[in-house]
Design an enzyme around this catalytic site. Sequence first.
Site, mmCIF file in Angstrom:
data_model
loop_
_atom_site.group_PDB
_atom_site.id
_atom_site.type_symbol
_atom_site.label_atom_id
_atom_site.label_comp_id
_atom_site.label_asym_id
_atom_site.label_seq_id
_atom_site.Cartn_x
_atom_site.Cartn_y
_atom_site.Cartn_z
ATOM 1 N N LYS A 107 0.841 -1.209 0.000
ATOM 2 C CA LYS A 107 0.000 0.000 0.000
ATOM 3 C C LYS A 107 0.868 1.247 0.000
ATOM 4 O O LYS A 107 2.047 1.228 0.383
ATOM 5 C CB LYS A 107 -0.942 0.025 1.210
ATOM 6 C CG LYS A 107 -0.264 0.029 2.601
ATOM 7 C CD LYS A 107 0.218 1.367 3.113
ATOM 8 C CE LYS A 107 0.911 1.268 4.465
ATOM 9 N NZ LYS A 107 1.756 2.408 4.803
ATOM 10 N N ASP A 142 -2.382 -1.642 10.158
ATOM 11 C CA ASP A 142 -2.489 -1.660 8.694
ATOM 12 C C ASP A 142 -2.987 -3.000 8.154
ATOM 13 O O ASP A 142 -3.222 -3.130 6.954
ATOM 14 C CB ASP A 142 -1.114 -1.395 8.053
ATOM 15 C CG ASP A 142 -0.663 0.046 8.216
ATOM 16 O OD1 ASP A 142 -1.476 0.896 8.642
ATOM 17 O OD2 ASP A 142 0.512 0.324 7.908
HETATM 18 O O1 C5P Z 1 -0.352 -1.139 14.758
HETATM 19 P P1 C5P Z 1 1.086 -1.423 14.509
HETATM 20 O O2 C5P Z 1 1.593 -2.556 15.375
HETATM 21 O O3 C5P Z 1 1.435 -1.601 13.093
HETATM 22 O O4 C5P Z 1 1.852 -0.128 14.988
HETATM 23 C C1 C5P Z 1 3.248 -0.116 15.133
HETATM 24 C C2 C5P Z 1 3.640 1.100 15.955
HETATM 25 O O5 C5P Z 1 3.389 2.284 15.209
HETATM 26 C C3 C5P Z 1 2.856 1.272 17.232
HETATM 27 O O6 C5P Z 1 3.460 0.558 18.279
HETATM 28 C C4 C5P Z 1 2.942 2.760 17.456
HETATM 29 O O7 C5P Z 1 4.194 3.126 17.973
HETATM 30 C C5 C5P Z 1 2.890 3.309 16.049
HETATM 31 N N1 C5P Z 1 1.528 3.684 15.605
HETATM 32 C C6 C5P Z 1 0.929 4.801 16.143
HETATM 33 N N2 C5P Z 1 -0.318 5.174 15.748
HETATM 34 C C7 C5P Z 1 -0.964 4.447 14.807
HETATM 35 C C8 C5P Z 1 -0.377 3.321 14.220
HETATM 36 C C9 C5P Z 1 0.886 2.966 14.654
HETATM 37 O O8 C5P Z 1 1.516 5.475 17.005
HETATM 38 N N3 C5P Z 1 -2.171 4.854 14.413
#
Ligand code: C5P
Length: 297
Positions: A10, A137
Amino acid sequence: MSVTVRVPAKVNVQLAVGGARPDGFHDLANVFLAVGLYDEVTATPADELRITCEGPDAGQVPLDRTNLAARAAIALAARHGLAPDVHLHIAKDIPVAGGMAGGSADAAGALLACDTLWGTNAARDELLDICAELGSDVPFSLVGGAALGTGRGERLRALEVGGTFHWVFAVADGGLSTPAVYGEFDRLSEGVRVPEPVASQELLDALAKGDAAALAATVSNDLQPAALSLFPSLTDTLDAGRAAGALAALVSGSGPTTAFLTRDAEAAGAVAQALLASGTCRTARVAPSPAPGATVL
Ligand code: C5P
């Protein structure tokens, strides 16, 4: 018997980021567009959970239970009282740690492949719930196309796309950690009131019309200053793509892959050539969008 699922990468054509929430995540207005670069995940019965990976960046992919694809298999098996005894093979074409949701794609692919292999036949909503548990994501990797993600990006509304957009992706030498980029975003916005993230209506209209010039005028990524702060040489890559005639140049998600929107397929080829010749990236890939979500082959 084995099941193979193809899953797209993406790009975020808008990534509006709010202030840090109490849980550490950030509220987003995240306009996802799936692009035609794919990983393929093959699930085959095995005596125990095992992950293998092939592709140019395979050496950077963890093969233990920290791999999001392994966690997807474990989560689905746990909900259905099964043992996650499966061999997951990932044919990796999406850049690793690149801001193109490659790890999320593998999670969505593994989930759909295991659901098909095991005959668990989870409802779409159950699959989406598991995806959201795995990462912000991951739900989008399952659905593909184009969607507005709110909350931390996991709550999706499908968007209309009225044509094909042609992209070039410049793959950087090295990766960026998503938490590190959000951390840098927080550091750079210290003492600043960060507005509520809102999707741009102009951008949604440009997508719906399939109008590349209008989309180019409205793309934005609030994580870009943070990514450039951690990876300053990306500025040279962005400049090289603009100089080669890209309609828009931006960091893809948390980077360090950079994305270039072009007028048509021919222009995309020319921009890719120029980016490679500029020496400001490791490789350049062309890809059309939108692309379908996770698909059983
Ligand atoms: O959701 P995911 O595990 O992919 O997110 C990885 C990191 O990215 C989270 O631990 C956070 O630090 C950051 N993040 C965030 N806000 C979001 C998505 C991700 O702060 N909306």
